[in-house]
Design an enzyme around this catalytic site. Structure first.
Site, PDB file in Angstrom:
ATOM      1  N   SER A  61       0.800  -1.231   0.000  1.00  0.00           N
ATOM      2  CA  SER A  61       0.000   0.000   0.000  1.00  0.00           C
ATOM      3  C   SER A  61       0.830   1.278   0.000  1.00  0.00           C
ATOM      4  O   SER A  61       0.259   2.372  -0.064  1.00  0.00           O
ATOM      5  CB  SER A  61      -0.968   0.009   1.197  1.00  0.00           C
ATOM      6  N   LYS A  64       0.006   3.689  -2.714  1.00  0.00           N
ATOM      7  CA  LYS A  64      -1.001   4.749  -2.611  1.00  0.00           C
ATOM      8  C   LYS A  64      -0.383   6.130  -2.445  1.00  0.00           C
ATOM      9  O   LYS A  64      -1.039   7.140  -2.697  1.00  0.00           O
ATOM     10  CB  LYS A  64      -1.954   4.443  -1.451  1.00  0.00           C
ATOM     11  N   SER A 126      -6.824   3.406   3.675  1.00  0.00           N
ATOM     12  CA  SER A 126      -6.047   2.607   2.722  1.00  0.00           C
ATOM     13  C   SER A 126      -6.959   1.792   1.824  1.00  0.00           C
ATOM     14  O   SER A 126      -6.683   0.636   1.495  1.00  0.00           O
ATOM     15  CB  SER A 126      -5.066   1.680   3.461  1.00  0.00           C
ATOM     16  N   LYS A 229       2.565   6.683   5.394  1.00  0.00           N
ATOM     17  CA  LYS A 229       1.754   5.566   4.894  1.00  0.00           C
ATOM     18  C   LYS A 229       2.332   4.226   5.318  1.00  0.00           C
ATOM     19  O   LYS A 229       3.546   4.034   5.341  1.00  0.00           O
ATOM     20  CB  LYS A 229       1.659   5.621   3.365  1.00  0.00           C
TER      21      LYS A 229
END
Length: 389
Positions: A61, A64, A126, A229
């Protein structure tokens, strides 16, 4: 006649006065329990600690971050708006089998949602479904959005990164590195600062489902972490890009391939604390400051002011500022005409003879050609200097 000369001038930069300077103890970087890691100073981009920084790994992730960066650039360019209303496709439906078992915003096919909500759902929750919806709205398809992501990765100098999708679920060729993630984290904060506060948002409720940000360091009172993140898949392990600011110093840490969510947080704290404890960023010269007035030829004045047109932050070990020296080297003859902003050499910052940073040395004022008589006199001066060596 051309008179080639390379000039070197040294000046001590004393930031604190002391009769006897205390010895500077420089510890080794901490041992980090992860496959790869990087600690970067945000202001200078200097790497303060690293381990396998260019090793390619699945981003999970952390992908992202680029999805967010591209969206921020599209918003800045006015091609989309946070007020845009998007109809959720079946590709972005939370029940899409391709997204099963992953982190979701819980979008429903056919429902309408504002882009501002999708942005929050992507960053805070997320949400992989939110990523698909954003990609389709901006680029028409997720493949098209991945092309945009790869274009921006090349623009930012992320040479180890390849994107195949917008959410980060494992794909055969989707790879990045800890170093590239530090570059991207820095770009997020620098280039789209109006959207970066989303990364400090601790929770978001959509469709009556309340979810918390997975970055546990946002709740840690010992550090002023305000992003960025987390990422996890079985292939990638547990990863975290974190940023914190203390006084005038901001650091970015990247930990990839840790064994657990707790481990990635502990290792990130270890890196950030090391950076804040043992490093500092100083700015010896501000934009527009004069470094030296240097002799020039064929101009309407005998000297020209040389300096910097940008601030000159330098990241060094704490306690070494008093040992730093500034030196410059000309790369060309100083002959009129000269224009403000013209680069004529480099300004180097050195400690114990080693370069720690460099910046362009530029002309700070316009200089016109002098009279025919003054130019003739300069010609003979240069001729004489060349004859005597």
């Amino acid at each position: 006649m051309t008179f080639i000369k390379r000039t070197l001038l040294s000046a001590s930069l004393v930031f604190s006065a002391a009769v006897t300077a205390a010895p500077v103890v420089i510890p080794n970087a901490p041992t980090v329990a992860a496959s790869s890691f990087v600690l970067m100073d945000y202001q200078t981009g200097q790497i303060l600690a690293e381990g396998s920084p260019h090793e390619q790994r699945a981003p999970a992730s952390l992908t992202k971050m680029m999805t967010s960066y591209v969206l921020g650039q599209e918003l800045k360019a006015g091609r989309v708006s946070l007020e845009d209303t998007i109809t959720v496709s079946e590709n972005a439906w939370a029940q899409n089998p391709k997204l099963a078992g992953s982190s979701l915003m819980w979008l429903k096919a056919g429902s309408q949602v504002k882009l501002s909500e999708l942005y929050q759902g992507m960053v805070v929750q997320s949400g992989n479904d939110a990523c698909v919806a954003i990609a389709e709205h901006v680029a028409g398809s997720e493949d098209g959005y991945a092309d945009l992501m790869n274009t921006w990765a090349r623009e930012l100098g992320m040479s180890a990164t390849i994107y195949e999708n917008a959410h980060g679920l494992d794909a055969p060729s989707q790879l990045t590195s800890a170093y590239d993630m530090a570059i991207l984290g820095r770009a997020l904060i620098r280039d789209i600062p109006e959207h970066y506060p989303l990364y400090s948002q601790k929770e978001f409720t959509y469709n009556k489902i309340r979810q918390h940000n997975r970055n546990g360091l946002l709740w840690d009172r010992s550090l002023a972490v305000d992003g960025i993140k987390t990422g996890h898949t079985n292939n990638a392990g547990y990863s975290l890009v974190a940023s914190a600011k203390r006084d005038d110093m901001r650091l970015i840490s990247v930990v990839m391939g840790a064994k657990s969510a707790k481990s990635r947080e502990a290792e990130s704290k270890k890196l950030l604390n090391y950076g804040f404890r043992f490093f500092e960023t100083v700015t010896p010269y501000k934009a527009g400051d004069t470094f030296v007035s240097q002799q020039m030829w064929y101009g309407d004045k005998p000297e020209v002011k040389l300096g910097v047109l940008e601030d000159t932050p330098v990241t060094i070990y704490r306690g070494q500022a008093a040992n730093m020296k500034a030196e410059f080297e000309l790369s060309q003859d100083l002959e009129a005409p000269l224009a403000r902003g013209q680069e004529v050499g480099k300004l180097y910052f050195r400690i114990d003879g080693k370069d720690v940073a460099s910046y362009p040395l530029t002309v700070l004022e316009d200089v016109q050609e002098g009279s025919w008589f003054s130019k003739l006199m300069d010609y003979f001066k240069l001729l004489f200097k060349s004859l005597i060596g």
